[in-house]
Motif scaffolding. Sequence first.
Motif, mmCIF file in Angstrom:
data_model
loop_
_atom_site.group_PDB
_atom_site.id
_atom_site.type_symbol
_atom_site.label_atom_id
_atom_site.label_comp_id
_atom_site.label_asym_id
_atom_site.label_seq_id
_atom_site.Cartn_x
_atom_site.Cartn_y
_atom_site.Cartn_z
ATOM 1 N N ASN A 1 35.497 30.640 42.159
ATOM 2 C CA ASN A 1 35.007 29.264 42.001
ATOM 3 C C ASN A 1 35.909 28.449 41.085
ATOM 4 O O ASN A 1 36.063 27.233 41.271
ATOM 5 N N ARG B 1 33.472 36.497 41.353
ATOM 6 C CA ARG B 1 32.903 35.295 41.989
ATOM 7 C C ARG B 1 33.229 34.057 41.164
ATOM 8 O O ARG B 1 33.536 32.993 41.712
ATOM 9 N N ALA B 2 33.167 34.199 39.836
ATOM 10 C CA ALA B 2 33.496 33.084 38.949
ATOM 11 C C ALA B 2 34.964 32.696 39.077
ATOM 12 O O ALA B 2 35.312 31.507 39.124
ATOM 13 N N ALA C 1 36.374 35.113 32.381
ATOM 14 C CA ALA C 1 36.158 35.620 33.734
ATOM 15 C C ALA C 1 37.167 36.718 34.063
ATOM 16 O O ALA C 1 36.804 37.759 34.629
ATOM 17 N N ALA D 1 29.384 32.753 36.957
ATOM 18 C CA ALA D 1 29.663 32.470 38.368
ATOM 19 C C ALA D 1 28.891 31.245 38.838
ATOM 20 O O ALA D 1 29.424 30.406 39.578
ATOM 21 N N CYS E 1 36.525 40.747 34.832
ATOM 22 C CA CYS E 1 36.978 41.450 36.034
ATOM 23 C C CYS E 1 37.502 42.852 35.725
ATOM 24 O O CYS E 1 37.753 43.640 36.637
ATOM 25 N N TRP F 1 26.805 36.674 35.772
ATOM 26 C CA TRP F 1 26.071 35.967 36.825
ATOM 27 C C TRP F 1 25.980 34.475 36.498
ATOM 28 O O TRP F 1 26.183 33.610 37.364
ATOM 29 N N ASN G 1 30.355 39.636 39.635
ATOM 30 C CA ASN G 1 30.116 38.217 39.381
ATOM 31 C C ASN G 1 31.290 37.550 38.672
ATOM 32 O O ASN G 1 31.520 36.349 38.850
ATOM 33 N N ASN H 1 33.337 40.385 46.736
ATOM 34 C CA ASN H 1 33.548 39.177 45.938
ATOM 35 C C ASN H 1 35.023 38.931 45.662
ATOM 36 O O ASN H 1 35.467 37.779 45.565
ATOM 37 N N ASP I 1 30.491 27.733 40.051
ATOM 38 C CA ASP I 1 30.116 27.232 41.375
ATOM 39 C C ASP I 1 29.613 25.800 41.292
ATOM 40 O O ASP I 1 29.943 24.962 42.128
ATOM 41 N N ALA J 1 37.042 35.558 46.526
ATOM 42 C CA ALA J 1 37.866 34.859 45.547
ATOM 43 C C ALA J 1 39.275 34.648 46.082
ATOM 44 O O ALA J 1 39.892 33.586 45.883
#
Length: 927
Positions: A727, A723-724, A707, A678, A711, A675, A720, A769, A682, A773
């Motif tokens: 970003n 999500r990272a 990251a 991410a 995954c 979290w 998350n 997410n 961001d 991405a």
Amino acid sequence: MSGSRKRKEELALEAKWLASLANVTDFSSQNVSLIVDRLIRRTEALQNYPESSASSVFRFIHRVAESRKGIFSGTSLEQMLSLCVSYVKEPSGARKSTVSGLTALLSLIQNADIREFLNQLIGSETSVLVSLLASCPDDEICYLVFRCMEAACASLVSQSSSNRELIHSTLPFVCHFLHNFNKSANVLIAALKTLENLIATSSKLFIESSIGTLMTVLKRFALYADTEIAVTSPGSFPPSYERPSSSESEQSDSETGQSMTSHTYIRGMAARIRIPALNCLQKISELVDKKVVFGYWGSFISDSPSCRSSLLTLLLSDPSQKVRECLAGVLMSFLDASKPLLMAADDSDHVATSFIPFSISLGSMLQQLHGTLYRVIWRGLLNKKSLLKSLKCLSVLISNSPYYRLRTGYLSTAAHILIPLVRDKVDIPLDSAFLTWLFGGSDQIIKTSAKVDSTSSTPWILDACFGCFRLKGSWTDIPSLPPVRIVALRIFALLFKNYSEILVSFWSKVIDVAILHLSDDDSGCRFHSTQVLYEWSARINEILRNDASKDDDLIAQVLVYWNQILSGSFSELLSVESSGNDKTLCASAIECLGNIGAEVFSKLSKEKEAFVLSICLSLVQNETSTIAAAAIRVIGIFVSYESLLSDIPFMLDASQAVASAMRSAALAVRIKAAWSLANLADSLAGFSLDCEDFCPPEMYQLLLEVAVKGCKDNDKVRSNALRAVGNLFRLASARFVSEYKSLIIPRLIDAVGVISKGVKTGNVKVRWNACHAAGHLLRNVFLLDSREIVIDPLLCVLCDAICKCKNFKVRITAASALGSLSSRDHLHEEQTLRILVDSLFTALEKSDELTDFSEVKYRKNLKLQLMECICHVETLAGEADRVMIADVLRQKLPGIEHHLEATDEEEEYTKLATKIMQMTTSKGHTD
């Protein structure tokens, strides 16, 4: 003749010796062994001796058992048991000696470890106690048999399940006896206590299989009427040389006295019958599934005030305090964890018919429960102990009642009844119980607290809480009752979280109390003080986020408190060593720092700012997962503060800390780290400077590496981590990609692979997410222009998602990602565009297909997003592509035409539909 005379003399001498055993005073192991050996070797069957001799032997055994308290050798115990068992199994007909034998056996069971011999006593029709029970009509012998059974079962309560077969085999005999009961009250009480121990040692499955029989028996005796007891003499048992315990006295505590009338005797016996029956009910309710017990509520809880055969009636009218306490315990066990079962309740007005719906009956039961407990509490002012029990029961009822389905007024009535208990200061322990049991378990009544109080400027619930910190007239003096203060602090936290409007004029006073208790001797008070600060600061942040003008006075006031907090004993709580090794307390204190807020944090002194950042960064490495998780979560909040984004050293330290936490062995730490990762990505992606100026390539490479690894982790980490990754795609600028191509492109290719897998697999949050991405990747023309990253497989996965995913939000996000494609040249395969177009029309055709009705609200947005994507793809197409699109559209038109001809949609939808219909006229189409 001389031989016969000699035999008589030997028997007389032996009988004299047996009689002398009653006067033995030396109970040493050696002497007991000698006597027992002589009994076994030289004494013939006790049935051949006078009754007095047998009684003397059993009195000796009783006295040995009482004096030795389990200190037996295996041989002596076995021998004494054999004497007792053989005598009571084949009685001589002398009632007194049979009673003595059972009394001695009872003493052995109570005072020695007789588990090895249990199968001789209980478990089958041929076992000693069960066979006696079936054949003996004598009340006193029945009483002693049940006492022996009760003691035998009690010895198994703390044992393993290896002896449960004996219990399961014995329970039906006891139930049969109670079902056909025709003995005295004393026998009934002993039988019910035996049943209580049998239930306590039985398995859940066995009790559930016998629940019907048990409930039938227990309903009769839990609601036992005084008129069912025959007025007889208390009797001559227990035996004279057995001292009865207080629980075995024929009189209840409230009826004890020198003389006893028939009326008080009957009432006392009725109470003593109800108590073990109610205990059995409570044990069953605690043991078996709540749904099973719920089916029998109607047998014990009335749905009408006119019903006299009910636990509620007894709770109001039974003269015995012990019975009322047991009744409250049964009701609490019934109500505990019953919230899902009570959701069907409805107490609205119902027209009388021959059929009453179950929901109405259930609503009436809840109405009677509330009304009864309100009356009991009102009357309970005369008895503190009863009042405390009633308050606890009301707390459980409030916690589980579905008030949104019931008439209004239940909670306000409770508040009106309970306000005097606080205002009149009935008793300090009573205040403790009031807070702990009523508000500690439920917040439903708190909502009504401010509305029912018109006599004071302070809501009554705050009066109650502040009163817990008042001693000798000053609320700042701390009383010596930590549990009371803990509950008051819990209520403050609950008020800040859910009902902050109650605290508008009082929050500064509440925070003063919380800060004061940060240095309390009790760790529980310190912990709940941090919880108050956490909820308060969260509420302040919410106010500031919603206030566009940013109230400077409020910020200044909050800043004063944070300076006070960070300068005091709060800093000691951030260290496990100085917080008394309370890891939960340390983690709670760390989480408070995450709520300082960007506006207040930017105004802290440099020293305090550096202290907060350094303590959080250092605790990320803590070996305790709860502390490390709390610390990395706070780092994830700080990286979004605008005042810290330009602090390059901190951002680099934060990146290292997040990367380290992502490699933690503890899942809880990795979840929080993902979290924070991410959030960090961001914040970096949203910064206006060029990537290289504040995110060196080594740092970018590190973040992308952890990251991508995240995954492939647990779904709670994956969501998350994806999500990272998205970003980090945003972060890659043209110069950054061109200068560090060899360093970052291989990892970006890996990232595309994990995104594709995320779109296909995982929970909804993971797939959602992953689609986001993918959209960030497709929007970054700098990455795709390099032709190093092949996106065709990803596009095919997204096409599959818009057609087949059951969740419409994932479909919408996948369609949005496909609509982010910026150039036809980014495709590597010719057939990819046709797959994309065909999938978009197929998805539009299937947009009405639902597997979950909750998706209906997203259907319109899905259609709109698909149509926007179709129009966007058409703008990217060349002349030959448009011909292909028109061809596919004509093939799909019968299935999607009704979507495109909708007349009741908004203007944007109509424009898109018109534009799609025009695609069918593209030149070059051939049949």
